[in-house]
Design an enzyme around this catalytic site. Structure first.
Site, PDB file in Angstrom:
ATOM      1  N   ASN A   2       0.852  -1.190   0.000  1.00  0.00           N
ATOM      2  CA  ASN A   2       0.000   0.000   0.000  1.00  0.00           C
ATOM      3  C   ASN A   2       0.889   1.241   0.000  1.00  0.00           C
ATOM      4  OD1 ASN A   2       0.426   0.981   2.853  1.00  0.00           O
ATOM      5  ND2 ASN A   2      -0.282  -1.107   3.239  1.00  0.00           N
ATOM      6  N   PHE A  12      -4.790   3.468  14.691  1.00  0.00           N
ATOM      7  CA  PHE A  12      -5.147   4.432  13.653  1.00  0.00           C
ATOM      8  C   PHE A  12      -6.269   3.797  12.831  1.00  0.00           C
ATOM      9  CE2 PHE A  12      -2.234   8.101  12.911  1.00  0.00           C
ATOM     10  CZ  PHE A  12      -1.478   7.956  14.058  1.00  0.00           C
ATOM     11  N   LYS A  62     -13.922   0.161  15.579  1.00  0.00           N
ATOM     12  CA  LYS A  62     -12.576  -0.424  15.743  1.00  0.00           C
ATOM     13  C   LYS A  62     -12.082  -0.224  17.175  1.00  0.00           C
ATOM     14  CE  LYS A  62     -11.069  -0.383  10.988  1.00  0.00           C
ATOM     15  NZ  LYS A  62     -10.510   0.338   9.891  1.00  0.00           N
ATOM     16  N   LYS A  99     -11.281  -3.606  19.197  1.00  0.00           N
ATOM     17  CA  LYS A  99      -9.872  -3.936  19.449  1.00  0.00           C
ATOM     18  C   LYS A  99      -9.414  -3.496  20.840  1.00  0.00           C
ATOM     19  CE  LYS A  99      -8.933  -3.849  14.496  1.00  0.00           C
ATOM     20  NZ  LYS A  99      -7.934  -3.844  13.450  1.00  0.00           N
TER      21      LYS A  99
HETATM   22  O1  PMT Z   1       2.596   6.402   6.317  1.00  0.00           O
HETATM   23  P1  PMT Z   1       1.928   7.657   5.797  1.00  0.00           P
HETATM   24  O2  PMT Z   1       2.101   7.825   4.302  1.00  0.00           O
HETATM   25  O3  PMT Z   1       2.318   8.874   6.571  1.00  0.00           O
HETATM   26  O4  PMT Z   1       0.333   7.476   5.995  1.00  0.00           O
HETATM   27  C1  PMT Z   1      -0.192   7.441   7.282  1.00  0.00           C
HETATM   28  C2  PMT Z   1      -1.336   6.418   7.392  1.00  0.00           C
HETATM   29  C3  PMT Z   1      -2.526   6.904   6.598  1.00  0.00           C
HETATM   30  C4  PMT Z   1      -0.891   5.039   6.895  1.00  0.00           C
HETATM   31  C5  PMT Z   1      -1.686   6.324   8.927  1.00  0.00           C
HETATM   32  O5  PMT Z   1      -1.984   7.584   9.378  1.00  0.00           O
HETATM   33  C6  PMT Z   1      -2.824   5.346   9.173  1.00  0.00           C
HETATM   34  O6  PMT Z   1      -3.985   5.683   9.114  1.00  0.00           O
HETATM   35  N1  PMT Z   1      -2.478   4.065   9.517  1.00  0.00           N
HETATM   36  C7  PMT Z   1      -3.444   2.991   9.661  1.00  0.00           C
HETATM   37  C8  PMT Z   1      -3.899   2.536   8.318  1.00  0.00           C
HETATM   38  C9  PMT Z   1      -4.731   1.299   8.417  1.00  0.00           C
HETATM   39  O7  PMT Z   1      -4.244   0.228   8.154  1.00  0.00           O
HETATM   40  O8  PMT Z   1      -5.938   1.463   8.883  1.00  0.00           O
HETATM   41  P2  PMT Z   1      -6.974   0.259   9.124  1.00  0.00           P
HETATM   42  O9  PMT Z   1      -8.232   0.991   9.408  1.00  0.00           O
HETATM   43  O10 PMT Z   1      -6.941  -0.716   8.018  1.00  0.00           O
HETATM   44  O11 PMT Z   1      -6.410  -0.467  10.431  1.00  0.00           O
HETATM   45  C10 PMT Z   1      -6.808  -0.088  11.736  1.00  0.00           C
HETATM   46  C11 PMT Z   1      -5.696  -0.339  12.732  1.00  0.00           C
HETATM   47  O12 PMT Z   1      -5.448  -1.748  12.811  1.00  0.00           O
HETATM   48  C12 PMT Z   1      -4.383   0.340  12.394  1.00  0.00           C
HETATM   49  O13 PMT Z   1      -3.841   0.837  13.607  1.00  0.00           O
HETATM   50  C13 PMT Z   1      -3.535  -0.810  11.845  1.00  0.00           C
HETATM   51  O14 PMT Z   1      -2.139  -0.611  12.145  1.00  0.00           O
HETATM   52  C14 PMT Z   1      -4.084  -2.008  12.605  1.00  0.00           C
HETATM   53  N2  PMT Z   1      -3.981  -3.295  11.891  1.00  0.00           N
HETATM   54  C15 PMT Z   1      -4.652  -3.501  10.719  1.00  0.00           C
HETATM   55  C16 PMT Z   1      -4.598  -4.731  10.106  1.00  0.00           C
HETATM   56  C17 PMT Z   1      -3.820  -5.762  10.681  1.00  0.00           C
HETATM   57  N3  PMT Z   1      -3.712  -6.948  10.106  1.00  0.00           N
HETATM   58  N4  PMT Z   1      -3.162  -5.525  11.828  1.00  0.00           N
HETATM   59  C18 PMT Z   1      -3.245  -4.317  12.437  1.00  0.00           C
HETATM   60  O15 PMT Z   1      -2.628  -4.116  13.493  1.00  0.00           O
END
Ligand code: PMT
Length: 401
Positions: free
Chosen positions: A207, A322, A336, A340
């Protein structure tokens, strides 16, 4: 607050160097221990005698002047804060590429103290794309920039480039010193960047995460005195100095690295963009396209690291996730946070310009476990990181009471 605090004032060769005299004097009046380091060019604008008289000790100008302790390392080690005022275009260019060609740049490279950079120069020099690139790079490297003021400049032009008032510099510097102590000794794990899920030896599902958000979060925690472990997927960024870096590629690698450090951590912040799916089987050789028009691959879920952290969370740990959302963002972020077992979630609304992946800015909403919601406007990722740690510190303080 300045009493006995060890401050290095770095002076580069610009006309605003004369204002540094007042800065040094004000710090000394407030009983700070001030060491002044001047570049050779700075000594043409203001006499070392002036600054040494005001500082109450000799001024440093030469990397090789004394035998015994190496000055740049000694000064770097002792400093609690470095203020570079004025920072010229030339000095910032040298800092941006990590040169250590004289005492001031060597000291800046060697120190682990926060460095406040206060640029001052001709307006065209300040707005030149090369200088803008260097400023961006300095910010990525974790230096703290104080914007110059606009107005009449010594060169006769009007525009941005004036050194801010000494009061403004002192306020910015004081904020850095206070922040430095606020997380002293607190163990923190931060994740950043994307993950890569390989289909074959050369192709992966990934990504657009650049790591900028997570690196800013790690740098800010370091500046507040925390012991930081940064678990990072592949990025093009230089990691912030002074943090322990663990490099990973896949979600599985990140899972293992995070879980092995998280139990000891008081705070875990998951800013990484982790792949939700990976190929069920990795093809050992490079996939040949042959005559095929389509390729079907079966994907499976990756481990949800954040959910697992929430499941095994020690009682006093603050867990921050995040959420990157496009539709009904508040509802999904709240879901979330609940699912979580988080204390705080940082919502990026990807539908808004200037927010989310790759850019230097973000627009986030902080949502607390107790239902409080704090909407923040467009700001740099460094500033988002500051607001995030302010919020975490509120949670840590509440917990202690
Ligand atoms: O890196 P940059 O270019 O500065 O961009 C920043 C960002 C947009 C990546 C960052 O600010 C951000 O939003 N990160 C989380 C992105 C994401 O994966 O969101 P999600 O809604 O899919 O996941 C929710 C949370 O679960 C996140 O904290 C993620 O780290 C966590 N996760 C998700 C999937 C997984 N298998 N394991 C996880 O721990």
């Amino acid at each position: 607050m300045w009493k006995a605090r060890r401050v290095v004032v770095g002076v580069a060769g610009g006309i605003a160097a004369y204002k540094t005299a007042e800065l040094v004097s004000r710090l000394r009046q407030q009983e700070a221990e001030v060491e002044v380091v001047m570049t050779e060019a700075a000594t043409r604008f203001i006499s070392p005698l002036t600054l040494s008289t005001l500082a109450g000790r000799p001024v440093w100008t030469d990397m090789f002047a004394v035998s015994g302790p190496v000055p740049h390392v000694e000064l770097a080690r002792k400093a609690e804060l470095v203020i570079v005022a004025p920072a010229t275009a030339d000095l910032m260019a040298r800092m941006a590429i990590g040169l250590a060609d004289e005492l001031l740049t060597a000291l800046i490279l060697a120190t682990r103290a926060p460095v406040l950079v206060v640029p001052s120069m001709n307006a065209n020099m300040y707005t030149h794309p090369a200088t803008r690139d260097n400023l961006r790079r300095l910010s990525e490297l974790g230096y703290h920039l104080l914007e110059p003021e606009s107005g009449f400049l010594a060169c006769g032009e009007t525009g941005p480039g004036r050194l801010p008032e000494v009061e403004t510099i002192l306020e910015a510097a004081a904020r850095l010193l206070v922040r430095r102590a606020s997380l002293k000794g607190v163990r923190v794990v931060v994740t950043a960047g994307p993950t890569r899920e390989y289909l074959d030896p050369v192709r992966f599902l990934g990504n657009a995460s650049s790591g900028k958000m997570g690196y800013a979060v790690a740098a800010e925690a370091r500046d507040r005195g925390a012991e930081v472990v940064l678990v990072t997927g592949p990025t093009a960024l230089a990691p912030p100095p002074g943090v322990k870096v663990v490099r990973v590629e896949s979600a599985e690698d990140m899972f293992r690295a995070v879980m092995s450090h998280a139990a000891e951590a008081r705070v875990v912040v998951k800013a990484a963009a982790v792949a939700d799916f990976r190929p069920k089987a990795k093809v050992p050789g490079k996939i040949k396209k042959g005559e095929a028009e389509t390729l079907v691959m079966e994907l499976e879920r990756t481990p949800d690291i954040l959910a697992e952290l929430g499941r095994v969370k020690p009682q006093h740990q603050v867990l921050v996730g995040f959420a990157a959302e496009t539709d009904d963002p508040l509802r999904h972020a709240r879901d979330k946070l609940q699912a979580k077992n988080l204390d705080l979630i940082v919502l990026n609304d990807l539908s808004r310009a200037g927010a989310g992946f790759e850019v230097d800015t973000n627009i986030v909403t902080l949502i607390f476990r107790d239902g409080r919601v704090r909407e923040l406007p467009l700001m740099s990722k460094m500033e988002v990181a500051r607001r995030l740690w302010d919020a975490v510190e509120e949670l840590l303080t509440t917990d202690k009471e």
